[in-house]
Design a protein around this motif. Structure first.
Motif, PDB file in Angstrom:
ATOM      1  N   GLY A  19      -9.342   5.811 -12.462  1.00 57.42           N
ATOM      2  CA  GLY A  19      -8.706   5.536 -13.748  1.00 57.42           C
ATOM      3  C   GLY A  19      -7.893   4.263 -13.740  1.00 57.42           C
ATOM      4  O   GLY A  19      -7.920   3.484 -14.701  1.00 57.42           O
ATOM      5  N   LEU A  20      -7.179   4.006 -12.641  1.00 61.17           N
ATOM      6  CA  LEU A  20      -6.332   2.817 -12.559  1.00 61.17           C
ATOM      7  C   LEU A  20      -7.142   1.516 -12.555  1.00 61.17           C
ATOM      8  O   LEU A  20      -6.676   0.493 -13.072  1.00 61.17           O
ATOM      9  CB  LEU A  20      -5.468   2.875 -11.298  1.00 61.17           C
ATOM     10  CG  LEU A  20      -4.317   3.887 -11.302  1.00 61.17           C
ATOM     11  CD1 LEU A  20      -3.672   3.968  -9.928  1.00 61.17           C
ATOM     12  CD2 LEU A  20      -3.278   3.518 -12.356  1.00 61.17           C
ATOM     13  N   GLU A  21      -8.348   1.564 -11.992  1.00 63.98           N
ATOM     14  CA  GLU A  21      -9.136   0.336 -11.912  1.00 63.98           C
ATOM     15  C   GLU A  21     -10.182   0.225 -13.020  1.00 63.98           C
ATOM     16  O   GLU A  21     -10.988  -0.697 -13.024  1.00 63.98           O
ATOM     17  CB  GLU A  21      -9.825   0.233 -10.551  1.00 63.98           C
ATOM     18  CG  GLU A  21     -10.838   1.311 -10.262  1.00 63.98           C
ATOM     19  CD  GLU A  21     -11.422   1.211  -8.862  1.00 63.98           C
ATOM     20  OE1 GLU A  21     -11.181   0.186  -8.192  1.00 63.98           O
ATOM     21  OE2 GLU A  21     -12.105   2.165  -8.433  1.00 63.98           O
ATOM     22  N   THR A  22     -10.156   1.161 -13.975  1.00 64.69           N
ATOM     23  CA  THR A  22     -11.158   1.184 -15.038  1.00 64.69           C
ATOM     24  C   THR A  22     -10.532   0.787 -16.366  1.00 64.69           C
ATOM     25  O   THR A  22      -9.472   1.288 -16.735  1.00 64.69           O
ATOM     26  CB  THR A  22     -11.785   2.596 -15.166  1.00 64.69           C
ATOM     27  OG1 THR A  22     -12.423   2.936 -13.941  1.00 64.69           O
ATOM     28  CG2 THR A  22     -12.800   2.624 -16.294  1.00 64.69           C
ATOM     29  N   PHE A  69       0.831  -1.204   0.000  1.00 65.51           N
ATOM     30  CA  PHE A  69       0.000   0.000   0.000  1.00 65.51           C
ATOM     31  C   PHE A  69       0.866   1.255   0.000  1.00 65.51           C
ATOM     32  O   PHE A  69       0.611   2.203  -0.749  1.00 65.51           O
ATOM     33  CB  PHE A  69      -0.926   0.007   1.222  1.00 65.51           C
ATOM     34  CG  PHE A  69      -1.678   1.297   1.404  1.00 65.51           C
ATOM     35  CD1 PHE A  69      -2.856   1.538   0.716  1.00 65.51           C
ATOM     36  CD2 PHE A  69      -1.176   2.299   2.243  1.00 65.51           C
ATOM     37  CE1 PHE A  69      -3.541   2.743   0.876  1.00 65.51           C
ATOM     38  CE2 PHE A  69      -1.854   3.505   2.404  1.00 65.51           C
ATOM     39  CZ  PHE A  69      -3.036   3.727   1.711  1.00 65.51           C
ATOM     40  N   LEU A  70       1.888   1.271   0.837  1.00 60.64           N
ATOM     41  CA  LEU A  70       2.758   2.444   0.932  1.00 60.64           C
ATOM     42  C   LEU A  70       3.427   2.737  -0.408  1.00 60.64           C
ATOM     43  O   LEU A  70       3.485   3.889  -0.852  1.00 60.64           O
ATOM     44  CB  LEU A  70       3.806   2.235   2.022  1.00 60.64           C
ATOM     45  CG  LEU A  70       3.285   2.231   3.466  1.00 60.64           C
ATOM     46  CD1 LEU A  70       4.382   1.774   4.421  1.00 60.64           C
ATOM     47  CD2 LEU A  70       2.789   3.617   3.861  1.00 60.64           C
ATOM     48  N   LEU A 125       0.532  -2.131  -6.679  1.00 58.38           N
ATOM     49  CA  LEU A 125      -0.088  -0.845  -6.974  1.00 58.38           C
ATOM     50  C   LEU A 125      -1.589  -0.889  -6.687  1.00 58.38           C
ATOM     51  O   LEU A 125      -2.167   0.072  -6.138  1.00 58.38           O
ATOM     52  CB  LEU A 125       0.169  -0.463  -8.436  1.00 58.38           C
ATOM     53  CG  LEU A 125      -0.461   0.847  -8.936  1.00 58.38           C
ATOM     54  CD1 LEU A 125      -0.060   2.023  -8.038  1.00 58.38           C
ATOM     55  CD2 LEU A 125      -0.031   1.119 -10.376  1.00 58.38           C
ATOM     56  N   MET A 126      -2.229  -1.996  -7.016  1.00 55.64           N
ATOM     57  CA  MET A 126      -3.668  -2.133  -6.763  1.00 55.64           C
ATOM     58  C   MET A 126      -3.980  -2.117  -5.270  1.00 55.64           C
ATOM     59  O   MET A 126      -5.098  -1.799  -4.870  1.00 55.64           O
ATOM     60  CB  MET A 126      -4.192  -3.420  -7.389  1.00 55.64           C
ATOM     61  CG  MET A 126      -4.307  -3.380  -8.914  1.00 55.64           C
ATOM     62  SD  MET A 126      -5.348  -2.024  -9.517  1.00 55.64           S
ATOM     63  CE  MET A 126      -6.940  -2.502  -8.845  1.00 55.64           C
TER      64      MET A 126
END
Length: 433
Positions: A386-389, A92-93, A143-144
């Motif tokens: 945006g990252l998850e789409t 996460f960090l 990253l997710m």
């Protein structure tokens, strides 16, 4: 089923340390308290006009401010999420560093004077940067781990509550409150009706209708929490809201001038139809100072009603489930409480505390640092969207029918809000003067 058969067990409730609604409140409270206690949030100066100014934007003072503030927020997020993240805290960090870097880049792009003149705000750039990354670069698991769209937005909404001062709103915004109260039910029911006609499922319809009728993404997230909706559908709704906002930002101020509307009427119209406070401010500034003040009051009036809308949706959805499934939990106070998005409570409490716990002058002195913090969380949230789409996946979701329902609702919203703005801020205001 025989009479002796026992009903299915109720779904297990997540502990509060796994509930992002409560965690968002837990993360927002110390930030608000620190500002009240005198924390001078280090906010960079990002305004620039041309390439010659880029060096100043990336000055050591700005980079220090960005780094310091980002570290505080990222570490706070990691601490609050630690129990639910488990061994993924380090991931996460690392991922949050990428997310927040893109969020700051979005704010830098939006600070360009030319882009600002077109009303393009940071949420558009944050979404675009996230989409570019997700379509051109890998999005690894680490990253997710930092893609926490709802968590980030909910923190921002709780902080937003600190800027909602009820006495001022009631004094200056009674017509705005009346407009919001008349717009929301009409537009919501039309959009939901049209969505059903297009055979869009009710879960989708609720999020679309709430986004159109109240205030876009924030309202859609509150509605999704109230019905415990599908996160993919929520991502779809937020993307449609932002994509629709761009042409509205550009053309609606032109329409205000072309139709010869007064600044007050034009501001009320823009404030009631554009879906974020930033877009309202950007659009109304093209019309005039009176339009900016009126539009802001109208938008704040809509934002105040998020809590009421979340409660009504929670109650209605619980009753709806019971009518279609006899084994569903009865719509008791406990069921409604379970569905009610808890971060809305933080939003309301923050508003009450700042409205009645401080003088208006003192409360306003906290505006700049709280606004800066809120916008960082919002920018990070839109990067996450945006990252998850994946645009290809969105195109397949519902065959384009949800987007058509949204556009139909927005069309009615524009016409109905224009009529009310003309009556409340034009006809009746001139008679009262």
């Amino acid at each position: 089923m025989s009479e002796s058969a026992s009903p299915p067990p109720p779904p297990s409730r997540a502990a509060f340390w796994q509930n992002e609604d409560w965690l968002a409140v837990i993360a927002a409270v110390p930030l608000i308290a620190a500002v009240v206690q005198g924390w001078k949030v280090q906010l960079p100066t990002l305004a620039w006009k041309s390439g010659a100014d880029i060096g100043a934007v990336f000055s050591s003072a700005n980079l220090t401010a960005i780094g310091t503030t980002s570290i505080i927020l990222i570490v706070l997020g990691a601490i609050v999420l630690a129990a639910s993240l488990g061994k993924r805290v380090l991931s996460f960090l690392c991922g949050a560093c990428i997310v927040f870097s893109l969020a700051w880049l979005a704010q830098m792009l939006a600070a360009n004077s030319t882009l600002k003149a077109y009303g393009l705000e940071y949420v558009i750039f944050a979404l675009s940067l996230g989409l570019l990354w997700s379509h051109l670069l890998p999005v690894p698991e680490w990253l997710m781990s930092a893609v926490r769209t709802e968590f980030f937005i909910k923190i921002g909404i709780v902080i937003l509550g600190a800027g909602m001062l009820f006495p001022e709103l009631m004094k200056a915004g009674l017509p705005g409150l009346i407009q919001a109260a008349l717009v929301i039910p009409v537009v919501w029911h039309f959009t939901f009706y049209f969505a059903r006609k297009l055979k869009v499922d009710d879960e989708f319809g609720v999020m679309l209708s709430t986004a159109v009728s109240i205030c876009g993404v924030s309202a859609a997230i509150a509605a999704c929490g109230a019905i415990q909706g599908d996160k993919k559908k929520l991502s779809y709704v937020t993307s449609v809201v932002l994509l629709c906002a761009v042409p509205m930002l550009i053309f609606m101020p032109m329409l205000v001038k072309w139709m010869g509307l007064s600044e007050a009427v034009g501001g009320a119209w823009l404030g009631g139809t554009l879906d974020t406070s930033g877009s309202v401010l950007a659009a109304t500034e093209m019309v005039g100072e009176i339009a900016s003040k009126t539009g802001t009051v109208v938008k704040l009036s809509q934002n105040v009603l998020i809590g009421i809308a979340a409660f009504v949706i929670s109650l209605w959805w619980s009753m709806r489930e019971r009518s279609t499934n006899p084994n569903a939990p009865r719509p008791s106070a406990g069921v409604i409480w379970e569905r009610f998005p808890k971060f809305v409570i933080g939003f309301i409490v923050a508003s009450l505390v700042f409205s009645y716990g401080f003088t208006p002058e003192v409360a306003k002195s906290f505006d700049k640092p709280l606004k800066g913090l809120r916008e960082i969380w919002f920018a990070a949230a839109f990067v996450c969207i945006g990252l998850e789409t994946r645009l290809g996946d969105l195109a397949k979701l519902g065959g384009g029918r949800p987007a058509l329902a949204f556009l139909a609702g927005q069309f009615i919203n524009i016409l109905w809000t224009l009529l009310l703005a003309w009556l409340l801020f034009g006809v009746f205001a001139s008679k009262a003067a």
